[in-house]
Design a protein around this motif. Structure first.
Motif, PDB file in Angstrom:
ATOM      1  N   ASP A 126      48.429  47.378  70.023  1.00  0.00           N
ATOM      2  CA  ASP A 126      47.359  47.148  69.058  1.00  0.00           C
ATOM      3  C   ASP A 126      47.842  46.418  67.816  1.00  0.00           C
ATOM      4  OD1 ASP A 126      45.520  48.367  70.681  1.00  0.00           O
ATOM      5  OD2 ASP A 126      45.649  50.321  69.696  1.00  0.00           O
ATOM      6  N   ASP A 127      49.117  46.025  67.800  1.00  0.00           N
ATOM      7  CA  ASP A 127      49.665  45.278  66.669  1.00  0.00           C
ATOM      8  C   ASP A 127      49.474  43.782  66.913  1.00  0.00           C
ATOM      9  OD1 ASP A 127      50.550  47.566  65.334  1.00  0.00           O
ATOM     10  OD2 ASP A 127      52.446  47.573  66.439  1.00  0.00           O
ATOM     11  N   VAL A 128      48.977  43.079  65.885  1.00  0.00           N
ATOM     12  CA  VAL A 128      48.728  41.643  65.987  1.00  0.00           C
ATOM     13  C   VAL A 128      49.636  40.905  65.015  1.00  0.00           C
ATOM     14  CG1 VAL A 128      47.023  39.802  65.693  1.00  0.00           C
ATOM     15  CG2 VAL A 128      46.342  41.997  66.702  1.00  0.00           C
ATOM     16  N   PHE A 129      50.238  39.830  65.499  1.00  0.00           N
ATOM     17  CA  PHE A 129      51.165  39.040  64.689  1.00  0.00           C
ATOM     18  C   PHE A 129      50.701  37.586  64.638  1.00  0.00           C
ATOM     19  CE2 PHE A 129      53.394  42.572  66.560  1.00  0.00           C
ATOM     20  CZ  PHE A 129      54.185  43.066  65.528  1.00  0.00           C
ATOM     21  N   HIS A 130      50.810  36.989  63.458  1.00  0.00           N
ATOM     22  CA  HIS A 130      50.498  35.567  63.265  1.00  0.00           C
ATOM     23  C   HIS A 130      51.774  34.777  63.500  1.00  0.00           C
ATOM     24  CE1 HIS A 130      49.691  32.110  60.251  1.00  0.00           C
ATOM     25  NE2 HIS A 130      49.196  31.787  61.439  1.00  0.00           N
ATOM     26  N   THR A 131      51.731  33.823  64.442  1.00  0.00           N
ATOM     27  CA  THR A 131      52.935  33.068  64.791  1.00  0.00           C
ATOM     28  C   THR A 131      52.907  31.612  64.331  1.00  0.00           C
ATOM     29  OG1 THR A 131      52.115  32.359  66.972  1.00  0.00           O
ATOM     30  CG2 THR A 131      53.201  34.511  66.841  1.00  0.00           C
ATOM     31  N   TYR A 132      51.697  31.019  64.184  1.00  0.00           N
ATOM     32  CA  TYR A 132      51.652  29.561  63.935  1.00  0.00           C
ATOM     33  C   TYR A 132      50.279  29.165  63.442  1.00  0.00           C
ATOM     34  CZ  TYR A 132      51.945  24.520  65.013  1.00  0.00           C
ATOM     35  OH  TYR A 132      51.942  23.158  64.944  1.00  0.00           O
ATOM     36  N   SER A 133      50.224  28.204  62.544  1.00  0.00           N
ATOM     37  CA  SER A 133      48.969  27.541  62.173  1.00  0.00           C
ATOM     38  C   SER A 133      49.253  26.067  61.919  1.00  0.00           C
ATOM     39  CB  SER A 133      48.352  28.160  60.905  1.00  0.00           C
ATOM     40  OG  SER A 133      47.770  29.411  61.174  1.00  0.00           O
ATOM     41  N   ALA A 134      48.278  25.224  62.244  1.00  0.00           N
ATOM     42  CA  ALA A 134      48.391  23.789  61.991  1.00  0.00           C
ATOM     43  C   ALA A 134      47.057  23.262  61.491  1.00  0.00           C
ATOM     44  CB  ALA A 134      48.814  23.043  63.255  1.00  0.00           C
ATOM     45  N   TYR A 135      47.123  22.178  60.731  1.00  0.00           N
ATOM     46  CA  TYR A 135      45.939  21.623  60.095  1.00  0.00           C
ATOM     47  C   TYR A 135      46.006  20.091  60.133  1.00  0.00           C
ATOM     48  CZ  TYR A 135      46.282  26.338  58.165  1.00  0.00           C
ATOM     49  OH  TYR A 135      46.416  27.701  58.026  1.00  0.00           O
ATOM     50  N   ALA A 136      44.886  19.455  59.757  1.00  0.00           N
ATOM     51  CA  ALA A 136      44.836  17.994  59.578  1.00  0.00           C
ATOM     52  C   ALA A 136      45.383  17.277  60.816  1.00  0.00           C
ATOM     53  CB  ALA A 136      45.595  17.604  58.303  1.00  0.00           C
ATOM     54  N   ARG A 137      46.316  16.333  60.623  1.00  0.00           N
ATOM     55  CA  ARG A 137      46.845  15.556  61.746  1.00  0.00           C
ATOM     56  C   ARG A 137      47.611  16.417  62.746  1.00  0.00           C
ATOM     57  NH1 ARG A 137      47.347   9.993  61.213  1.00  0.00           N
ATOM     58  NH2 ARG A 137      48.048  10.104  63.380  1.00  0.00           N
ATOM     59  N   GLY A 138      47.983  17.619  62.343  1.00  0.00           N
ATOM     60  CA  GLY A 138      48.631  18.526  63.267  1.00  0.00           C
ATOM     61  C   GLY A 138      47.731  18.950  64.405  1.00  0.00           C
ATOM     62  N   LEU A 139      46.426  18.656  64.293  1.00  0.00           N
ATOM     63  CA  LEU A 139      45.466  19.010  65.333  1.00  0.00           C
ATOM     64  C   LEU A 139      45.279  17.896  66.360  1.00  0.00           C
ATOM     65  CD1 LEU A 139      42.757  20.642  63.029  1.00  0.00           C
ATOM     66  CD2 LEU A 139      44.612  21.773  64.264  1.00  0.00           C
ATOM     67  N   ASP A 140      45.883  16.736  66.131  1.00  0.00           N
ATOM     68  CA  ASP A 140      45.713  15.610  67.052  1.00  0.00           C
ATOM     69  C   ASP A 140      46.118  15.965  68.476  1.00  0.00           C
ATOM     70  OD1 ASP A 140      44.840  14.117  64.945  1.00  0.00           O
ATOM     71  OD2 ASP A 140      46.335  12.519  65.157  1.00  0.00           O
ATOM     72  N   THR A 141      47.083  16.857  68.596  1.00  0.00           N
ATOM     73  CA  THR A 141      47.566  17.224  69.932  1.00  0.00           C
ATOM     74  C   THR A 141      46.490  17.891  70.774  1.00  0.00           C
ATOM     75  OG1 THR A 141      49.347  18.386  71.097  1.00  0.00           O
ATOM     76  CG2 THR A 141      48.410  19.492  69.183  1.00  0.00           C
TER      77      THR A 141
END
Length: 241
Positions: A189-204
């Motif tokens: 039940d434990d949740v961990f944040h590993t990564y976030s991307a924005y702007a041109r990082g979303l092109d993929t």
């Protein structure tokens, strides 16, 4: 953009082999970056977010649907708008069948600040079926830097603070929505944040871009110049930054 120059087959082949060597360099560099992304440390989430789905209240843990990994696409849809962002809609149009993620123990969900009463009819209009919940009465969007209101939280986007955004002429981001993607890992039940991307990082995420990149004319337009897929026969369409 003009068409490429005309050459002999041998000249084309020499140029193509030269480009192939460069493509392989980029592929190796991407593989290295992908590995480093997987090795990023993670942060335990102690806050419980109250979201709203079609069947009622849900938490972030519910979006995993029992799987270990969760990808959240932060779809730009301000509560004051009548329809979702055209750029984010392009990304949604590029989604494949989610079973390919599911068999790899990964779920995907969209989260927007608009209420579900606006999300659901827009989703039906676009013909989409992905899970999509509302963070309308939650801090979720602000905590992950995709909604910006200085009266609620210090604006930050793409790891730049308000002063940097102003200095770079990105002042619209101080009071608006922004696109993003965040990744989470579950351990019980434990949740961990590993990564976030924005702007041109979303092109993929944009398969349309990758197909167009194979062509001589290329992408031909910026992502915010695309329209909703049912609006190409209209003179104007909703767009966003």
């Amino acid at each position: 953009m003009s068409a490429p120059k005309v050459v002999t087959r041998d000249e084309w082949l020499a140029a193509r082999v030269e480009l192939l060597a460069r493509e392989k360099e980029i592929s190796r560099a991407k593989a290295e970056v992908d590995a480093r992304r997987r090795e990023l440390p993670m942060v335990r989430l102690d806050k419980e977010y109250k979201l709203t789905g079609p069947d009622g209240p849900v938490g972030l843990l519910d979006l995993f649907e029992g799987r270990r990994q969760l990808i959240v696409y932060h779809f730009m849809f301000d509560p004051a708008w009548d329809e979702g962002c055209a750029s984010c809609s392009l990304m949604a149009d590029n989604l494949g069948h989610l079973v390919h993620l599911h068999v790899n123990d990964t779920s995907l969900a969209f989260v927007s600040r608009a209420p579900l009463a606006k999300i659901e009819p827009f989703k039906a209009r676009m013909g989409w079926s992905m899970p999509w919940v509302s963070s309308h009465e939650s801090d979720f969007n602000y905590d992950f830097q995709v909604s910006h209101d200085e009266s609620i939280a210090p604006p930050e986007y793409n790891y730049k603070d308000a002063d940097t955004l102003r200095a770079e002429g990105l002042t619209y981001l101080l009071t608006s929505e922004g696109p993003g993607v965040s990744v989470f890992l579950r351990d019980g039940d434990d949740v961990f944040h590993t990564y976030s991307a924005y702007a041109r990082g979303l092109d993929t995420l944009l398969g349309t871009y990758h197909f167009l990149d194979l062509t001589p004319l290329g992408r031909q337009r910026y992502v915010n110049e695309f329209r909703h897929h049912d609006r190409y026969d209209e003179a104007t369409g909703h767009s966003c930054h």
